[in-house]
Enzyme design. Structure first.
Site, PDB file in Angstrom:
ATOM      1  N   ARG A   1       0.852  -1.188   0.000  1.00 23.07           N
ATOM      2  CA  ARG A   1       0.000   0.000   0.000  1.00 23.07           C
ATOM      3  C   ARG A   1       0.885   1.234   0.000  1.00 23.07           C
ATOM      4  O   ARG A   1       1.790   1.358   0.813  1.00 23.07           O
ATOM      5  CB  ARG A   1      -0.938   0.009   1.204  1.00 23.07           C
ATOM      6  CG  ARG A   1      -1.894   1.193   1.145  1.00 23.07           C
ATOM      7  CD  ARG A   1      -3.091   1.002   1.977  1.00 23.07           C
ATOM      8  NE  ARG A   1      -3.977   2.163   1.820  1.00 23.07           N
ATOM      9  CZ  ARG A   1      -5.069   2.339   2.498  1.00 23.07           C
ATOM     10  NH1 ARG A   1      -5.452   1.442   3.374  1.00 23.07           N
ATOM     11  NH2 ARG A   1      -5.822   3.404   2.304  1.00 23.07           N
TER      12      ARG A   1
ATOM     13  N   ASP B   1      -7.956  -1.041   9.803  1.00 20.66           N
ATOM     14  CA  ASP B   1      -8.452   0.019  10.684  1.00 20.66           C
ATOM     15  C   ASP B   1      -8.617  -0.514  12.101  1.00 20.66           C
ATOM     16  O   ASP B   1      -9.120  -1.626  12.296  1.00 20.66           O
ATOM     17  CB  ASP B   1      -9.817   0.524  10.213  1.00 20.66           C
ATOM     18  CG  ASP B   1      -9.735   1.337   8.934  1.00 20.66           C
ATOM     19  OD1 ASP B   1      -8.722   2.018   8.721  1.00 20.66           O
ATOM     20  OD2 ASP B   1     -10.697   1.279   8.148  1.00 20.66           O
TER      21      ASP B   1
ATOM     22  N   ASP C   1      -6.257  -2.573   3.682  1.00 20.24           N
ATOM     23  CA  ASP C   1      -6.612  -1.482   4.583  1.00 20.24           C
ATOM     24  C   ASP C   1      -6.864  -2.119   5.943  1.00 20.24           C
ATOM     25  O   ASP C   1      -7.621  -3.093   6.038  1.00 20.24           O
ATOM     26  CB  ASP C   1      -7.870  -0.757   4.093  1.00 20.24           C
ATOM     27  CG  ASP C   1      -8.212   0.455   4.938  1.00 20.24           C
ATOM     28  OD1 ASP C   1      -7.276   1.187   5.336  1.00 20.24           O
ATOM     29  OD2 ASP C   1      -9.400   0.684   5.200  1.00 20.24           O
TER      30      ASP C   1
ATOM     31  N   ARG D   1      -7.261  -0.248  -2.965  1.00 26.38           N
ATOM     32  CA  ARG D   1      -6.118  -0.553  -2.119  1.00 26.38           C
ATOM     33  C   ARG D   1      -5.934  -2.054  -1.954  1.00 26.38           C
ATOM     34  O   ARG D   1      -6.904  -2.801  -1.890  1.00 26.38           O
ATOM     35  CB  ARG D   1      -6.216   0.113  -0.761  1.00 26.38           C
ATOM     36  CG  ARG D   1      -7.563  -0.014  -0.075  1.00 26.38           C
ATOM     37  CD  ARG D   1      -7.785   1.226   0.800  1.00 26.38           C
ATOM     38  NE  ARG D   1      -9.073   1.310   1.415  1.00 26.38           N
ATOM     39  CZ  ARG D   1     -10.103   1.979   0.909  1.00 26.38           C
ATOM     40  NH1 ARG D   1     -10.026   2.549  -0.255  1.00 26.38           N
ATOM     41  NH2 ARG D   1     -11.228   2.070   1.570  1.00 26.38           N
TER      42      ARG D   1
END
Length: 157
Positions: free
Chosen positions: A80, A97, A95, A92
C-alpha cells in the site's frame, strides 16, 4: 480485546486479508477471533473492483499508537502506497483500521477510537457482529448486533 477491520479490493483479495491477519498475529498480538470474508461494494468512491472485508479480534500489549504504527507498516510492507485522506478513498491492496480498543475512547490527531465511521458502515458491522455481536460500543451504548440491525434497516430504505 482489540478489534480491527480489514479490507482489500486489489489483486488476490482473500489472500491479502489472510496475509494481513498472519502479519498482525506475528507482529501485534494473538489473533483470538476472525470473521468470515464478506464481499462488498466500494464505499465512499467509485471502483469496478469489489472489496473483501473481515474483522479480527486480537490481544496485544501494544498501545493504540504503537498498534497504529504496526498496522500502517504492515500495509506498506504489503504494497500500500498511501492512506486515504480527507474523505478521498481509492482502490487498495490492504486497509487495516483499528475499530475498537477495549472500551477505550480517544481522539488524537493520528487516531480516533472507536473508529468514527464504525457505526455507519455495513461492511464493517457485518463481520464485527459475527465475532462480537454483544460487544457494546463505548459511545453509543448499544451492542454491535443492535447497531448492525439499525444500519441494515436504513440500507434497505
Amino acid at each position: 480485546m482489540i478489534y480491527l477491520g480489514l479490507g482489500s479490493n486489489l489483486g488476490d483479495k482473500r489472500g491479502n486479508i489472510s496475509r494481513a491477519i498472519g502479519l498482525i498475529a506475528e507482529r501485534a498480538g494473538e489473533a483470538l477471533a476472525v470473521s468470515g470474508f464478506y464481499e462488498t461494494s466500494p464505499w465512499g468512491f467509485e471502483s469496478k473492483e469489489s472489496f473483501i472485508n473481515a474483522a479480527l479480534g486480537i490481544s496485544t500489549g501494544l498501545t493504540p499508537e504503537d498498534l497504529l504504527s504496526c498496522t500502517r507498516q504492515i500495509e506498506r510492507d504489503m504494497g500500500r502506497t498511501g492512506k486515504s485522506t480527507d474523505g478521498v478513498y481509492h482502490d487498495r491492496i490492504i486497509d487495516i483500521d483499528i475499530l475498537l480498543y477495549d472500551d477505550m475512547v480517544m481522539h488524537s490527531s493520528a487516531l480516533v477510537i472507536p473508529h468514527p465511521l464504525l457505526h455507519c458502515r455495513l461492511f464493517v458491522l457485518q463481520p464485527l457482529a459475527e465475532i462480537a455481536p454483544d460487544l457494546i460500543h463505548p459511545l453509543l451504548g448499544k451492542s454491535i448486533a443492535e447497531i448492525l440491525k439499525t444500519v441494515g434497516e436504513l440500507e434497505k430504505k
